[in-house]
Design a protein around this motif. Structure first.
Motif, short mmCIF file in Angstrom:
data_model
loop_
_atom_site.label_atom_id
_atom_site.label_comp_id
_atom_site.label_asym_id
_atom_site.label_seq_id
_atom_site.Cartn_x
_atom_site.Cartn_y
_atom_site.Cartn_z
N THR A 1 5.60 2.96 -11.19
CA THR A 1 5.64 1.46 -12.00
C THR A 1 7.05 0.74 -12.18
O THR A 1 7.03 -0.40 -11.81
CB THR A 1 5.49 1.57 -14.32
N VAL A 2 8.15 1.24 -11.92
CA VAL A 2 9.39 0.74 -11.47
C VAL A 2 10.49 0.24 -9.89
O VAL A 2 9.73 -1.34 -10.06
CB VAL A 2 10.52 1.22 -12.34
N ILE A 3 8.92 1.11 -9.43
CA ILE A 3 8.85 0.38 -8.11
C ILE A 3 8.21 -0.40 -7.29
O ILE A 3 8.62 -1.30 -6.83
CB ILE A 3 8.53 1.89 -7.26
N ILE A 4 6.95 -0.33 -8.34
CA ILE A 4 5.59 -1.51 -8.03
C ILE A 4 5.85 -2.89 -8.34
O ILE A 4 6.57 -4.03 -7.83
CB ILE A 4 4.73 -1.60 -8.79
N ALA A 5 6.83 -2.79 -9.68
CA ALA A 5 7.45 -4.48 -10.24
C ALA A 5 8.59 -4.55 -8.94
O ALA A 5 9.03 -5.55 -9.42
CB ALA A 5 8.51 -3.73 -11.62
N THR B 1 0.25 -2.16 -2.53
CA THR B 1 1.85 -1.20 -3.35
C THR B 1 0.73 -0.87 -4.71
O THR B 1 1.04 0.91 -4.64
CB THR B 1 2.39 -1.91 -3.79
N LEU B 2 -0.20 -1.82 -4.62
CA LEU B 2 -1.21 -1.40 -6.33
C LEU B 2 -2.50 -0.30 -6.13
O LEU B 2 -1.69 0.53 -6.59
CB LEU B 2 -1.61 -2.89 -7.03
N ILE B 3 -2.87 -0.33 -4.61
CA ILE B 3 -3.91 0.15 -4.59
C ILE B 3 -3.63 1.85 -4.24
O ILE B 3 -3.60 2.20 -4.83
CB ILE B 3 -3.80 -0.13 -2.97
N ILE B 4 -2.24 1.98 -3.83
CA ILE B 4 -1.23 3.38 -3.50
C ILE B 4 -0.88 3.58 -4.46
O ILE B 4 -1.16 4.92 -4.97
CB ILE B 4 -0.50 3.03 -1.93
N ALA B 5 0.22 2.87 -5.35
CA ALA B 5 0.37 3.83 -6.49
C ALA B 5 -1.26 3.93 -7.37
O ALA B 5 -0.76 5.44 -8.04
CB ALA B 5 0.92 2.50 -7.32
N ILE C 1 9.08 -4.31 -5.59
CA ILE C 1 8.06 -4.61 -4.78
C ILE C 1 7.01 -5.70 -5.04
O ILE C 1 7.64 -6.65 -4.24
CB ILE C 1 7.40 -3.43 -4.63
N PHE C 2 6.72 -6.01 -6.64
CA PHE C 2 6.12 -7.17 -6.28
C PHE C 2 7.31 -8.09 -6.63
O PHE C 2 6.93 -9.77 -6.46
CB PHE C 2 5.16 -6.99 -8.33
N GLY C 3 8.06 -7.62 -7.46
CA GLY C 3 9.67 -8.89 -7.48
C GLY C 3 9.49 -9.47 -6.14
O GLY C 3 9.92 -11.33 -5.60
N GLN C 4 9.92 -8.99 -5.26
CA GLN C 4 10.54 -9.20 -3.84
C GLN C 4 9.24 -10.02 -2.76
O GLN C 4 9.37 -10.60 -2.18
CB GLN C 4 10.77 -7.79 -3.14
N SER C 5 8.37 -9.10 -2.91
CA SER C 5 7.43 -9.27 -2.24
C SER C 5 6.89 -11.30 -2.44
O SER C 5 6.87 -12.38 -2.00
CB SER C 5 5.73 -9.67 -2.33
N ILE C 6 7.27 -11.78 -4.04
CA ILE C 6 6.95 -13.19 -4.05
C ILE C 6 7.44 -14.18 -3.73
O ILE C 6 7.67 -14.75 -3.62
CB ILE C 6 6.47 -13.13 -5.92
N VAL C 7 8.72 -13.49 -3.98
CA VAL C 7 9.71 -13.95 -3.39
C VAL C 7 10.11 -14.48 -2.26
O VAL C 7 10.28 -15.41 -1.45
CB VAL C 7 11.28 -13.42 -4.06
N LEU C 8 10.05 -13.21 -1.10
CA LEU C 8 9.31 -13.68 0.20
C LEU C 8 8.08 -14.28 0.86
O LEU C 8 7.78 -14.83 1.46
CB LEU C 8 9.13 -12.13 0.75
N GLY C 9 7.12 -14.06 -0.66
CA GLY C 9 6.14 -15.51 -0.03
C GLY C 9 5.14 -14.06 0.39
O GLY C 9 4.08 -15.29 1.19
N ASN C 10 5.10 -13.06 0.50
CA ASN C 10 4.36 -12.21 0.98
C ASN C 10 3.23 -11.37 0.44
O ASN C 10 3.66 -10.84 -0.79
CB ASN C 10 4.60 -10.82 1.66
N TYR C 11 1.89 -11.98 0.08
CA TYR C 11 0.96 -11.30 -1.00
C TYR C 11 0.41 -9.74 -0.96
O TYR C 11 -0.86 -9.55 -1.01
CB TYR C 11 0.89 -12.28 -1.77
N ILE C 12 0.20 -9.80 -0.27
CA ILE C 12 -0.84 -8.86 0.78
C ILE C 12 0.36 -7.39 0.54
O ILE C 12 -0.53 -6.45 0.00
CB ILE C 12 -0.69 -8.19 2.60
#
Lengths: 181, 62
Positions: A14-18, A36-40, A20-31
């Motif tokens: 859960t922490v890893i997902i959070a 990550t969510l599917i794999i997790a 990755i989510f945070g970093q991806s949104i900052v970087l503007g990547n939504y894929i």
């Protein structure tokens, strides 16, 4: 694997997902967050099968059901009130309108999903109809994916290009007031 | 609804953990049942009664 070990791993994931989510949104990547969510989810599903202890029982299900219903009711009321305030304030800031509409549609979608699941449980016994449940989840996932693609595709929106906001499609709101970089 | 799960469990020298395993529930559920804070389903009432070698009507008082 014991229940405690599983809970610890779940917390770490859960922490890893959070992160990755945070970093991806900052970087503007939504894929990346979706993958990550599917794999997790798959990893957790596999790990859950290896747990010999009882993870949840009928009391958890009862409490979970009551909590979920109350959470839906609270969220719906808050979202509807916030939507009305935001929509009424659209003259102050045009960006309030899409936020309010998103809240309204998300509430509608939540209630729609709730009513479908409620009807399903009311008519069918889950354990005896796993195939139907899986088909339902797949259809729902396609439905959500379709709307996500539509939402993130940039259709009917303002696009920032060369320091200027360019109209793409037919956006329902005025040009963004924030600076286009 | 009251019950005498704790008394019967102590009589049979079974721990909460053991009873939980036999009834296929978490230990917390057994604690709540013993404290009369949770009304079980008919299936769970049957499983607990079976684990304690008794019947539902003897285990639970309505």
């Amino acid at each position: 694997m014991s229940n405690k070990q599983y809970q610890k791993i779940r917390l770490v994931i859960t922490v890893i997902i959070a992160i990755i989510f945070g970093q991806s949104i900052v970087l503007g990547n939504y894929i990346i967050p979706i993958i990550t969510l599917i794999i997790a989810s798959l990893v957790l599903l596999l790990l859950r099968r290896k747990v010999k202890d009882i993870i949840s029982d009928e009391r958890d299900m009862t409490l979970g059901g009551k909590s979920a219903l109350l959470a839906i009711q609270i969220y719906s009321w808050v979202a509807v009130i916030a939507m009305l305030i935001l929509y009424a304030s659209r003259n102050i800031n045009p960006s309030y309108e899409p936020i309010g509409m998103t809240l309204a549609y998300s509430t509608c979608l939540l209630m729609f999903i709730y009513s479908i699941i409620f009807r399903f449980y009311n008519k069918e016994t889950f354990s005896k109809n796993k195939k139907k449940y899986i088909i339902f989840v797949i259809i729902l996932a396609i439905f959500i994916a379709f709307f996500s693609i539509r939402f993130f595709s940039g259709e009917d929106n303002w696009i920032c290009k060369d320091g200027q906001w360019i109209k793409h499609g037919n956006p329902s709101f005025d040009i963004p007031s924030i600076e286009c970089k | 609804m009251k019950n005498n799960i704790k008394e019967l469990r102590n009589k049979l020298h079974i721990t909460q953990e053991e009873l939980a395993k036999k009834a296929k529930v978490r230990r917390e559920t057994i604690i709540f049942l013993e404290q009369n804070k949770y009304n079980p389903s008919l299936q769970l009432a049957h499983d607990v009664a079976e684990a304690l070698k008794t019947t539902i009507d003897k285990l639970f008082q309505f």
